[in-house]
Scaffold this active site. Structure first.
Site, PDB file in Angstrom:
ATOM      1  N   LYS A  63       0.959  -1.130  -0.041  1.00 39.63           N
ATOM      2  CA  LYS A  63      -0.049  -0.136   0.016  1.00 39.63           C
ATOM      3  C   LYS A  63       0.762   1.108  -0.028  1.00 39.63           C
ATOM      4  O   LYS A  63       1.446   1.442   0.891  1.00 39.63           O
ATOM      5  CB  LYS A  63      -0.867   0.116   1.022  1.00 39.63           C
ATOM      6  CG  LYS A  63      -1.994   1.083   1.142  1.00 39.63           C
ATOM      7  CD  LYS A  63      -2.433   1.701   2.198  1.00 39.63           C
ATOM      8  CE  LYS A  63      -1.572   2.930   2.797  1.00 39.63           C
ATOM      9  NZ  LYS A  63      -1.602   4.178   1.963  1.00 39.63           N
ATOM     10  N   GLU A 109      10.176   1.193  10.186  1.00 39.65           N
ATOM     11  CA  GLU A 109      11.317   2.338   9.970  1.00 39.65           C
ATOM     12  C   GLU A 109      10.412   3.551  10.354  1.00 39.65           C
ATOM     13  O   GLU A 109       9.450   4.108   9.552  1.00 39.65           O
ATOM     14  CB  GLU A 109      11.730   2.255   8.520  1.00 39.65           C
ATOM     15  CG  GLU A 109      12.255   0.895   8.043  1.00 39.65           C
ATOM     16  CD  GLU A 109      13.878   0.746   8.703  1.00 39.65           C
ATOM     17  OE1 GLU A 109      14.246   1.563   9.515  1.00 39.65           O
ATOM     18  OE2 GLU A 109      14.498  -0.399   8.578  1.00 39.65           O
ATOM     19  N   CYS A 150      13.718  10.411   6.774  1.00 41.28           N
ATOM     20  CA  CYS A 150      13.821  10.200   8.066  1.00 41.28           C
ATOM     21  C   CYS A 150      15.473  10.086   8.591  1.00 41.28           C
ATOM     22  O   CYS A 150      15.692  10.216   9.954  1.00 41.28           O
ATOM     23  CB  CYS A 150      13.403   8.848   8.409  1.00 41.28           C
ATOM     24  SG  CYS A 150      13.586   7.466   6.879  1.00 41.28           S
ATOM     25  N   GLU A 156      10.775  15.911  15.143  1.00 47.90           N
ATOM     26  CA  GLU A 156      11.022  15.599  13.801  1.00 47.90           C
ATOM     27  C   GLU A 156      10.359  16.411  12.935  1.00 47.90           C
ATOM     28  O   GLU A 156       9.047  16.673  13.047  1.00 47.90           O
ATOM     29  CB  GLU A 156      10.659  14.129  13.395  1.00 47.90           C
ATOM     30  CG  GLU A 156      10.971  14.060  11.913  1.00 47.90           C
ATOM     31  CD  GLU A 156      10.888  12.502  11.406  1.00 47.90           C
ATOM     32  OE1 GLU A 156      10.010  12.090  11.726  1.00 47.90           O
ATOM     33  OE2 GLU A 156      11.569  11.852  10.909  1.00 47.90           O
TER      34      GLU A 156
HETATM   35  P1  ADP Z   1       2.630  10.721   7.605  1.00 51.43           P
HETATM   36  O1  ADP Z   1       2.021  11.174   8.853  1.00 51.43           O
HETATM   37  O2  ADP Z   1       3.886  11.262   7.272  1.00 51.43           O
HETATM   38  O3  ADP Z   1       1.815  10.918   6.338  1.00 51.43           O
HETATM   39  P2  ADP Z   1       2.118   8.025   8.228  1.00 51.43           P
HETATM   40  O4  ADP Z   1       2.729   7.228   9.129  1.00 51.43           O
HETATM   41  O5  ADP Z   1       0.612   8.326   8.632  1.00 51.43           O
HETATM   42  O6  ADP Z   1       2.925   9.290   7.791  1.00 51.43           O
HETATM   43  O7  ADP Z   1       1.698   7.329   6.919  1.00 51.43           O
HETATM   44  C1  ADP Z   1       2.740   6.286   6.423  1.00 51.43           C
HETATM   45  C2  ADP Z   1       1.780   5.084   5.698  1.00 51.43           C
HETATM   46  O8  ADP Z   1       1.080   4.538   6.606  1.00 51.43           O
HETATM   47  C3  ADP Z   1       0.919   5.607   4.503  1.00 51.43           C
HETATM   48  O9  ADP Z   1       0.841   4.729   3.608  1.00 51.43           O
HETATM   49  C4  ADP Z   1      -0.237   5.810   5.218  1.00 51.43           C
HETATM   50  O10 ADP Z   1      -1.410   5.770   4.362  1.00 51.43           O
HETATM   51  C5  ADP Z   1      -0.225   4.521   6.287  1.00 51.43           C
HETATM   52  N1  ADP Z   1      -1.076   4.669   7.208  1.00 51.43           N
HETATM   53  C6  ADP Z   1      -1.653   5.681   7.894  1.00 51.43           C
HETATM   54  N2  ADP Z   1      -2.647   5.080   8.905  1.00 51.43           N
HETATM   55  C7  ADP Z   1      -2.457   3.854   8.730  1.00 51.43           C
HETATM   56  C8  ADP Z   1      -3.087   2.771   9.782  1.00 51.43           C
HETATM   57  N3  ADP Z   1      -4.023   3.202  10.872  1.00 51.43           N
HETATM   58  N4  ADP Z   1      -2.878   1.644   9.557  1.00 51.43           N
HETATM   59  C9  ADP Z   1      -2.137   1.276   8.573  1.00 51.43           C
HETATM   60  N5  ADP Z   1      -1.353   2.229   7.741  1.00 51.43           N
HETATM   61  C10 ADP Z   1      -1.604   3.424   7.930  1.00 51.43           C
END
Ligand code: ADP
Length: 452
Positions: A153, A228, A262, A354
């Protein structure tokens, strides 16, 4: 439902992408499970050859992938070309793994004892928007090499290169369903990769907040997980270093990819006796960073990825922020933020959180012990740099800084052949390097009784 993708350099709409929902995610996982069984049964040399063909097809599309990333993510074209070439290299490197997944023969009484590195099955990979295709490859290449299927995804804002890579995999002859990319929302598709029991491991790269949620979800099924996460890495400059070189390179240790990295060395710690001189040298280096049109070959830094992210970065530089100096950035449409150097107190928000943008804080330190204390005064521990001409000090510092990836007298970027990952809340597990395929296997021990 669909995702609207915006070009970060000019705010034009690129395209709309159809989003996956939970039933379509489950169907893709079920197809992956079928494909995995056949893939794991292929001879190791067959899997190796398939991965080499995938690498060749990526190689033939480096320019196309690079231009797609320029439009979708705003990366400078020279950087985007490196990223697409890196995907090819990662595939080439792990194409050697299927024929080298050795087990052990362990001496025991009464028979023969063997270990096997068995594939896990279906692996779910959740990627962030900062390096969409490279981070994807760090997961899918070793996972496929170890005999797994992959459902991936991509982040909502940046799915285009991952979708293209899945199409190129098919073109290269990888079986249907073995490597599928599912664009969609994190809480929908990402969360389903965590909860669907057919997915046996989740590889997550993203924020620490979401990573903790993914880890908690995986705990329900004792699902394997690699994380990560974030960083607030230190670039530690001692008075005995090559100060000119340390200052000239410091901007590239933090402003690359507009600081959306990161590994960004976003805290520069400078020995107090050379602090003033370092700042004099840093100012022209920051002014010299070429910020502008990502399609220009000379551009070194592009825009931030999206409006929402721009607002977050800007919140760290309010009107009364302790700005030492700023670099250039275009005006007009696009999410442009100039390279910015702050000189806050040690506990200010900009020095501890960060920012994930082109904002760096510079803090003076007194001696080695103070530098170690300051470098480690964070929940993160991903990367960092140490500048000194004293070899013993370099080794003492490298052992004392709590971080997974350190470089001495350089800001070395990620190499596919060496392990990458974080201490403390920067992550769990390691990616890349020679052992990465093992992180996508279970060790099975088999004892064969022998009649003496
Ligand atoms: P940012 O806040 O920098 O966008 P995230 O950690 O929210 O970073 O996003 C990293 C990835 O995790 C993206 O592909 C996002 O769609 C996905 N993501 C966000 N929320 C969830 C969740 N509850 N479960 C699994 N994946 C998620």
């Amino acid at each position: 439902m669909s995702l609207t993708l915006i070009n970060p350099a000019d705010e034009t709409v690129i395209t709309e992408i159809d989003e996956f929902d939970v039933p379509r995610t489950d169907a893709a996982i079920a197809r992956a499970a079928v494909a995995q069984k056949l893939w794991a049964r292929l001879a190791p040399a067959g899997r190796a050859a398939a991965l080499r063909r995938f690498a060749d097809v990526v190689d033939a599309h480096v320019e196309e992938l690079a231009l797609l990333e320029v439009r979708n993510s705003g990366h400078p074209v020279s950087q985007a070309r490196w990223e697409a070439g890196h995907v090819r290299d990662v595939l080439e490197y792990y194409a050697a793994a299927p024929e080298r997944l050795f087990g052990k023969q362990i001496p025991v009484a009464g028979g023969l004892d063997l270990t096997f590195a068995e594939p896990l099955g279906v692996v779910g990979i959740i990627t962030p928007w900062n390096f969409p295709m490279t981070i994807a490859s760090w997961g899918f290449a070793p996972a496929l090499a170890a005999g797994n299927a992959v459902v991936l995804k991509p982040a909502e804002w940046t799915p285009l290169t991952s979708l293209r890579l899945a199409a190129l995999a098919l073109e290269a002859g990888l079986p249907e369903g073995l490597f599928t990319v599912l664009p969609g929302r994190g809480p929908v598709v990402g969360e389903r990769l965590v909860t669907n029991p057919t997915v046996r491991k989740v590889v997550f790269t993203g924020s620490t907040v979401t990573g903790k949620r993914v880890m908690a979800g995986c705990a329900e099924q004792v699902k394997r997980v690699t994380l990560e996460l974030g960083g607030k890495s230190a670039n530690i400059v001692f008075a005995d270093s090559d100060l000119e070189k340390a200052a000239a390179t410091a901007p590239y240790g933090v402003f690359e990819n507009a600081g959306q990295d990161c590994c960004a060395r976003s805290r520069i710690l400078v020995e107090r006796s050379v602090y003033e001189r370092f700042m004099e040298l840093l100012e022209p280096a920051v002014a010299g960073v070429k910020v502008g049109d990502p399609l220009d070959e000379a551009t070194e830094m592009g825009p931030l990825v999206a409006r929402g992210h721009y607002e977050k970065v800007a919140s760290y530089v309010p009107d009364d922020a302790p700005v030492a100096f700023r670099g250039q950035a275009p005006s007009g449409p696009g999410f442009w933020f100039p390279p910015t150097v702050l000189t806050p107190g040690r506990t200010d928000r900009s020095a501890t959180e960060e920012i994930f943008g082109p904002v760096v804080t510079v803090l003076p330190f007194d001696d080695e012990a103070d530098a170690i204390g300051l470098a480690n005064a964070t929940d993160y521990g991903l990367s960092g740099s140490i500048w000194t001409r004293d070899l013993s000090r370099a080794v003492r510092m490298a052992r004392a800084v709590e971080s997974g990836n350190l470089s001495v007298n350089s800001h070395s970027s990620v190499r596919y052949s060496t392990p990458f990952g974080g201490f403390k809340q920067s992550g769990l597990g390691r990616e890349l390097g020679p052992d990465a395929p093992l992180a996508f296997t279970e060790t099975k021990n088999v004892f064969l009784a022998i009649d003496e």
